[in-house]
Design a protein around this motif. Sequence first.
Motif, PDB file in Angstrom:
ATOM      1  N   GLU A 153       0.813  -1.213   0.000  1.00 10.49           N
ATOM      2  CA  GLU A 153       0.000   0.000   0.000  1.00 10.49           C
ATOM      3  C   GLU A 153       0.847   1.265   0.000  1.00 10.49           C
ATOM      4  OE1 GLU A 153      -3.223   2.283   2.917  1.00 10.49           O
ATOM      5  OE2 GLU A 153      -2.466   0.303   3.440  1.00 10.49           O
ATOM      6  N   ALA A 154       1.851   1.327   0.883  1.00 16.94           N
ATOM      7  CA  ALA A 154       2.546   2.583   1.150  1.00 16.94           C
ATOM      8  C   ALA A 154       3.803   2.792   0.309  1.00 16.94           C
ATOM      9  CB  ALA A 154       2.917   2.658   2.635  1.00 16.94           C
ATOM     10  N   LEU A 155       4.351   1.736  -0.293  1.00 17.32           N
ATOM     11  CA  LEU A 155       5.632   1.849  -0.986  1.00 17.32           C
ATOM     12  C   LEU A 155       5.661   2.918  -2.082  1.00 17.32           C
ATOM     13  CD1 LEU A 155       8.504   0.791  -1.138  1.00 17.32           C
ATOM     14  CD2 LEU A 155       7.706  -1.016  -2.676  1.00 17.32           C
ATOM     15  N   PRO A 156       4.609   3.066  -2.911  1.00 16.69           N
ATOM     16  CA  PRO A 156       4.690   4.108  -3.944  1.00 16.69           C
ATOM     17  C   PRO A 156       4.945   5.509  -3.401  1.00 16.69           C
ATOM     18  CG  PRO A 156       2.884   2.615  -4.421  1.00 16.69           C
ATOM     19  CD  PRO A 156       3.389   2.257  -3.050  1.00 16.69           C
ATOM     20  N   ALA A 157       4.508   5.787  -2.158  1.00 15.33           N
ATOM     21  CA  ALA A 157       4.727   7.127  -1.593  1.00 15.33           C
ATOM     22  C   ALA A 157       6.212   7.453  -1.500  1.00 15.33           C
ATOM     23  CB  ALA A 157       4.079   7.207  -0.209  1.00 15.33           C
ATOM     24  N   GLY A 158       7.051   6.449  -1.265  1.00 19.38           N
ATOM     25  CA  GLY A 158       8.485   6.685  -1.189  1.00 19.38           C
ATOM     26  C   GLY A 158       9.195   6.604  -2.526  1.00 19.38           C
ATOM     27  N   ALA A 185      -8.567  10.909  13.221  1.00 21.06           N
ATOM     28  CA  ALA A 185      -7.626  11.764  13.943  1.00 21.06           C
ATOM     29  C   ALA A 185      -6.186  11.398  13.584  1.00 21.06           C
ATOM     30  CB  ALA A 185      -7.858  11.648  15.445  1.00 21.06           C
ATOM     31  N   HIS A 186      -5.897  10.099  13.561  1.00 21.51           N
ATOM     32  CA  HIS A 186      -4.543   9.648  13.230  1.00 21.51           C
ATOM     33  C   HIS A 186      -4.119  10.117  11.841  1.00 21.51           C
ATOM     34  CE1 HIS A 186      -1.134   7.019  12.428  1.00 21.51           C
ATOM     35  NE2 HIS A 186      -1.777   6.558  11.377  1.00 21.51           N
ATOM     36  N   ASN A 187      -4.993   9.967  10.871  1.00 18.62           N
ATOM     37  CA  ASN A 187      -4.592  10.281   9.492  1.00 18.62           C
ATOM     38  C   ASN A 187      -4.559  11.773   9.197  1.00 18.62           C
ATOM     39  OD1 ASN A 187      -4.122   7.853   7.548  1.00 18.62           O
ATOM     40  ND2 ASN A 187      -5.679   7.190   8.991  1.00 18.62           N
ATOM     41  N   ILE A 188      -5.307  12.575   9.918  1.00 17.90           N
ATOM     42  CA  ILE A 188      -5.151  14.024   9.792  1.00 17.90           C
ATOM     43  C   ILE A 188      -3.713  14.412  10.130  1.00 17.90           C
ATOM     44  CG2 ILE A 188      -5.782  16.251  10.831  1.00 17.90           C
ATOM     45  CD1 ILE A 188      -8.644  15.150  11.081  1.00 17.90           C
ATOM     46  N   LEU A 189      -3.183  13.824  11.210  1.00 16.40           N
ATOM     47  CA  LEU A 189      -1.817  14.130  11.621  1.00 16.40           C
ATOM     48  C   LEU A 189      -0.782  13.422  10.749  1.00 16.40           C
ATOM     49  CD1 LEU A 189      -2.164  13.902  15.523  1.00 16.40           C
ATOM     50  CD2 LEU A 189      -2.463  15.896  14.043  1.00 16.40           C
ATOM     51  N   TYR A 190      -1.003  12.134  10.466  1.00 16.92           N
ATOM     52  CA  TYR A 190       0.009  11.332   9.769  1.00 16.92           C
ATOM     53  C   TYR A 190       0.195  11.801   8.325  1.00 16.92           C
ATOM     54  CZ  TYR A 190       2.745   7.106   8.815  1.00 16.92           C
ATOM     55  OH  TYR A 190       3.756   6.229   8.492  1.00 16.92           O
ATOM     56  N   THR A 191      -0.913  12.142   7.659  1.00 17.06           N
ATOM     57  CA  THR A 191      -0.827  12.555   6.257  1.00 17.06           C
ATOM     58  C   THR A 191      -0.056  13.863   6.115  1.00 17.06           C
ATOM     59  OG1 THR A 191      -2.958  11.502   5.850  1.00 17.06           O
ATOM     60  CG2 THR A 191      -2.174  13.033   4.175  1.00 17.06           C
ATOM     61  N   TYR A 192      -0.196  14.741   7.102  1.00 13.40           N
ATOM     62  CA  TYR A 192       0.418  16.065   7.013  1.00 13.40           C
ATOM     63  C   TYR A 192       1.473  16.236   8.102  1.00 13.40           C
ATOM     64  CZ  TYR A 192      -3.412  16.798   3.827  1.00 13.40           C
ATOM     65  OH  TYR A 192      -4.285  16.681   2.769  1.00 13.40           O
ATOM     66  N   ILE A 193       2.288  15.192   8.275  1.00 11.03           N
ATOM     67  CA  ILE A 193       3.305  15.203   9.312  1.00 11.03           C
ATOM     68  C   ILE A 193       4.349  16.289   9.068  1.00 11.03           C
ATOM     69  CG2 ILE A 193       4.636  13.408   8.112  1.00 11.03           C
ATOM     70  CD1 ILE A 193       4.329  13.721  11.926  1.00 11.03           C
ATOM     71  N   VAL A 194       4.688  16.558   7.810  1.00 12.21           N
ATOM     72  CA  VAL A 194       5.729  17.561   7.522  1.00 12.21           C
ATOM     73  C   VAL A 194       5.303  18.964   7.961  1.00 12.21           C
ATOM     74  CG1 VAL A 194       7.075  18.688   5.718  1.00 12.21           C
ATOM     75  CG2 VAL A 194       6.808  16.199   5.701  1.00 12.21           C
ATOM     76  N   PRO A 195       4.130  19.485   7.510  1.00 16.42           N
ATOM     77  CA  PRO A 195       3.729  20.809   8.016  1.00 16.42           C
ATOM     78  C   PRO A 195       3.489  20.822   9.522  1.00 16.42           C
ATOM     79  CG  PRO A 195       1.977  19.831   6.670  1.00 16.42           C
ATOM     80  CD  PRO A 195       3.197  19.001   6.478  1.00 16.42           C
ATOM     81  N   GLY A 205      -9.280  11.459   6.441  1.00 21.49           N
ATOM     82  CA  GLY A 205      -8.227  12.179   7.138  1.00 21.49           C
ATOM     83  C   GLY A 205      -7.422  13.056   6.193  1.00 21.49           C
ATOM     84  N   GLY A 206      -7.106  12.512   5.021  1.00 18.11           N
ATOM     85  CA  GLY A 206      -6.384  13.318   4.031  1.00 18.11           C
ATOM     86  C   GLY A 206      -7.188  14.509   3.555  1.00 18.11           C
ATOM     87  N   MET A 207      -8.482  14.291   3.306  1.00 19.43           N
ATOM     88  CA  MET A 207      -9.335  15.380   2.811  1.00 19.43           C
ATOM     89  C   MET A 207      -9.557  16.454   3.875  1.00 19.43           C
ATOM     90  SD  MET A 207     -12.166  13.131   0.736  1.00 19.43           S
ATOM     91  CE  MET A 207     -13.227  14.555   0.533  1.00 19.43           C
ATOM     92  N   ILE A 208      -9.915  16.020   5.094  1.00 17.99           N
ATOM     93  CA  ILE A 208     -10.180  16.979   6.175  1.00 17.99           C
ATOM     94  C   ILE A 208      -8.901  17.734   6.542  1.00 17.99           C
ATOM     95  CG2 ILE A 208     -10.829  17.200   8.610  1.00 17.99           C
ATOM     96  CD1 ILE A 208     -12.728  14.812   8.152  1.00 17.99           C
ATOM     97  N   GLY A 209      -7.779  17.000   6.645  1.00 15.79           N
ATOM     98  CA  GLY A 209      -6.513  17.651   6.944  1.00 15.79           C
ATOM     99  C   GLY A 209      -6.136  18.673   5.892  1.00 15.79           C
ATOM    100  N   SER A 267      -2.709  24.828  12.997  1.00 11.86           N
ATOM    101  CA  SER A 267      -3.233  25.177  14.324  1.00 11.86           C
ATOM    102  C   SER A 267      -4.604  24.553  14.592  1.00 11.86           C
ATOM    103  CB  SER A 267      -3.318  26.692  14.482  1.00 11.86           C
ATOM    104  OG  SER A 267      -4.216  27.244  13.522  1.00 11.86           O
ATOM    105  N   LEU A 268      -5.322  24.186  13.528  1.00 11.71           N
ATOM    106  CA  LEU A 268      -6.635  23.565  13.692  1.00 11.71           C
ATOM    107  C   LEU A 268      -6.566  22.046  13.845  1.00 11.71           C
ATOM    108  CD1 LEU A 268      -9.130  25.385  11.287  1.00 11.71           C
ATOM    109  CD2 LEU A 268      -9.186  25.280  13.772  1.00 11.71           C
ATOM    110  N   PHE A 269      -5.414  21.455  13.536  1.00 10.30           N
ATOM    111  CA  PHE A 269      -5.308  19.998  13.578  1.00 10.30           C
ATOM    112  C   PHE A 269      -5.639  19.450  14.962  1.00 10.30           C
ATOM    113  CE2 PHE A 269      -2.260  18.935   9.819  1.00 10.30           C
ATOM    114  CZ  PHE A 269      -3.137  19.574   8.959  1.00 10.30           C
ATOM    115  N   ALA A 270      -4.977  19.986  15.986  1.00  8.18           N
ATOM    116  CA  ALA A 270      -5.127  19.448  17.337  1.00  8.18           C
ATOM    117  C   ALA A 270      -6.553  19.579  17.871  1.00  8.18           C
ATOM    118  CB  ALA A 270      -4.121  20.108  18.282  1.00  8.18           C
TER     119      ALA A 270
END
Length: 388
Positions: free
Chosen positions: A24-29, A218-228, A341-345, A355-358
Amino acid sequence: MSSRLPLLPLLSLSLAAFITIVTEALPAGLLLPMARDLQVSVSAAGQSVSVYAIGSFLAAIPLMSLLQTMPRRRLLLCTLAGFTLANGATALIDNYLLMLLARVVAGIAAGLLWALLAGYAAAMAPQQKGKAIAIAMAGTPLALAIGVPLGTFVGNLIGWRMSFAALSGLSLLLMLILRLTAPELLGQSAQQRLPLRRVLMLPGVGRVLVLVLCFVLAHNILYTYIVPLLQPAGLGARADSALLLFGMSSLFSIFITGVWVDRHLHLMMLISIVLFMASVLLLQLLPTQPAAIWLAVVMWGLAFGGVPTLFQTAMVDHAGKAVDVAQSMLVTVWNLAIAGGGMIGGMLLQSLGVSLFAPVCFLLLAVALWVIWLGRKRAGRARFNPQT
């Protein structure tokens, strides 16, 4: 039936989970070399992740409903054959659209595998089903912590196609191991099959699905946008270190979960949610402090690592003989939460930034906490009055 855990087949199931997550995740890298080789944009190459999730989302419930009567080992071998073919095709195909089709096939196989995994593991060790599920799920954090980074390294070093070819060979080898070691378990008879609506109405099933939706959103809002999320503390360039720390914390969490899940399921779920809430509070209150961010990542990993085991064990407890269809519902909600999570984030990031993530994540986790409390309250009433 023996109370001893059948370690070899359970570890084989863990390897199946490992293959699924890495696929699932390998293409991202590997987006850059994939885009260059297939002569498409990076965003187009990124759709290889999206169509995989769509395949899982669309296939899990209808296929599991259709295939309830098939013997479980045979069905599991079919899903691994799907990974073997899909990853092998991905490694060989030069056409972008055909590559996307192969990724859809891989996603369909994943939807079936996740629907099967917990119920199959629990049936192998009914007296220690939580521990059996924990072993089977251990491949998930291991894939995130080691498998995806290793596959990315190999793909960038000797070619992205070799990473997918290796996954294809690994799933083929796993088919042989499972064929020789895993017990054959009968599927449900036609008389035992419940319609989807009846499964959803089983006591506790709906609550588990709400828990999954809130926690994974909640997890994917944070995980998807970990860099920002890391940038206010000056850690944006160290996302790889944060993800490694998260993965290692998750591995420790799943070990602890395996020890305690059979005796303290509700307490473990409660601890996971409270830990995640504490992590979110740190991110909100001290977003520019690197030490606080590292601590928040550790707490987040500890909260998340055991959650797949906890939720799937809870579903096994509540669904009874309808466990495979109930697990397919869990898979569908889980994938919906990943996409959501990706869409909402993304919408939060575009409006007022990280600032709205938490606050949003804290609200979702508060709903999950309320669902846990409600479940414990109803369980207590049931123990007090067996007629309820």
